[in-house]
Write an enzyme that holds these catalytic residues in place. Structure first.
Site, mmCIF file in Angstrom:
data_model
loop_
_atom_site.group_PDB
_atom_site.id
_atom_site.type_symbol
_atom_site.label_atom_id
_atom_site.label_comp_id
_atom_site.label_asym_id
_atom_site.label_seq_id
_atom_site.Cartn_x
_atom_site.Cartn_y
_atom_site.Cartn_z
ATOM 1 N N LYS A 67 0.844 -1.209 0.000
ATOM 2 C CA LYS A 67 0.000 0.000 0.000
ATOM 3 C C LYS A 67 0.874 1.253 0.000
ATOM 4 C CE LYS A 67 -3.651 -2.607 2.256
ATOM 5 N NZ LYS A 67 -4.280 -3.010 3.520
ATOM 6 N N GLN A 111 -3.912 -1.801 9.880
ATOM 7 C CA GLN A 111 -3.841 -3.129 9.257
ATOM 8 C C GLN A 111 -4.365 -4.194 10.226
ATOM 9 O OE1 GLN A 111 -2.867 -3.654 5.953
ATOM 10 N NE2 GLN A 111 -3.616 -5.725 6.307
ATOM 11 N N ASP A 134 -10.712 2.605 4.647
ATOM 12 C CA ASP A 134 -10.921 1.158 4.580
ATOM 13 C C ASP A 134 -12.419 0.824 4.590
ATOM 14 O OD1 ASP A 134 -8.874 -0.617 4.145
ATOM 15 O OD2 ASP A 134 -8.152 -0.590 6.220
#
Ligand code: NAP
Length: 308
Positions: A67, A111, A134
């Protein structure tokens, strides 16, 4: 194309088309790169993604690394915050508060998975919905369910972008979604059933208590396999001509690889591909699309925060 070289795939298959996530994601990344270059020329703010990584789980390191690398490719700013495995939940929450309050940060991702002593929900709920690129915060999930503009969870969003890229008409098709997690299966089932294109599917969502999974799968015009069990979906579960989306990524020990593992999807690719009309490979299918969707969300977050 990982273990499936393009020529091997072509010689092995006849009617099916590969849903190439590397190719489709490149189109999105290229378009974002142009937009960022234009923003720079116009003196506008450059999107900034902040990623928080707790501990040193190998797979998480790889995902976050990819990412951050993609941010650099596009011209986004990125910050990687690493925290020890034994960090307290309060400390992590205070890092998130700081990122929420930082006017330069447009998108925040933490994450997953987090260590067991930290509540995923507390962490997800602490991220401001306007920076929740997200798409896991209940405000964004609620808006997505209502069909309102929202940050949509990157993996299902990426799958919708892939279907759009390949102009797949999903209308009226029966989609079988295997898996009901909050980040993949459940939002996927909602997006596929929405009154949109892609969308307008009749959706059956399956999980570990589903009876007759094989029979259900055989009815599927589309199968989205998101259960995290390597090569679970075999040819006996697939109707000829079905569209197969393989979300699964599992590291399986492999002594022939330098890394000591290979990546396996939830679908037995070599067996299922000849039965399908379209299929995603693993790697090179859903994975790159997840990153592209995250980048798209980050760009939107920056635009919305700075144009308002
Ligand atoms: P998860 O939270 O573990 O959820 C798995 C789901 O599959 C659960 O709903 C579970 O049912 C269901 N399931 C498990 N075994 C089953 C079985 N035998 N039959 C039917 N359903 C079964 O996993 P996740 O986070 O959604 O991720 C799924 C997979 O996608 C993993 O391999 C993950 O690594 C991968 N993934 C890939 C990407 C990407 O970018 N490509 C992104 C995210 C995730 P219950 O609810 O009943 O337990």
């Amino acid at each position: 194309m990982g273990q499936y070289t393009k020529s091997a795939v072509k010689s092995y298959l006849c009617a099916m088309e590969l849903l190439d996530g590397k190719l489709a994601s490149k189109a999105i990344i290229d378009s974002l790169t142009l937009k960022v270059a234009q923003s720079k020329t116009e003196g506008k703010k450059i999107p900034h993604l902040a990623a928080v990584l707790v501990g040193n789980n190998g797979a998480s390191e790889t995902y976050v690394g990819a990412k951050v690398k993609t941010c650099a490719e596009i011209g986004f700013k990125s910050t990687l915050i690493r925290l020890e495995d034994d960090v307290t939940e309060n400390r992590l929450l205070s890092v998130i508060t700081d990122l929420n309050n930082d006017p330069d940060v447009d998108g925040i991702l933490v994450q997953l998975p987090l260590p067991k002593h930290i509540s995923d929900n507390n962490v997800i709920n602490a991220i401001h919905p306007s920076k929740d690129v997200d798409g896991f915060h209940p405000v964004n999930v609620g808006k997505m369910v209502q069909g309102l503009p929202a940050f949509v969870s990157a993996t299902p969003h990426g799958i919708m972008l892939l279907l759009e890229h390949y102009k797949i008409d999903t209308r009226g098709k029966h989609a079988i979604v295997i898996g009901r997690s909050n980040i993949v299966g459940r939002p996927m089932s909602i997006l596929l059933s929405a009154n949109t294109q892609p969308g307008n599917c009749t959706v059956t969502i399956c999980h570990s208590h589903t009876h007759n999974l094989r029979e259900l799968c055989l009815q599927g015009d589309i199968i989205v396999a998101a259960l995290g069990r390597p090569e679970f979906v075999d040819a006996s579960m697939v109707k000829p001509g079905a569209i197969i989306i393989d979300v699964g990524i599992t590291r399986v020990p492999d002594t022939t690889k330098k890394s000591g593992f290979s990546l396996k999807g939830d679908v037995k690719f070599n067996e299922v591909a000849p039965h399908s009309s379209f299929i995603t490979p693993v790697p090179g299918g859903v994975g790159p699309m997840t990153i592209a969707a995250l980048m798209k969300n980050t760009f939107t977050a920056c635009q919305e925060r700075n144009d308002n």
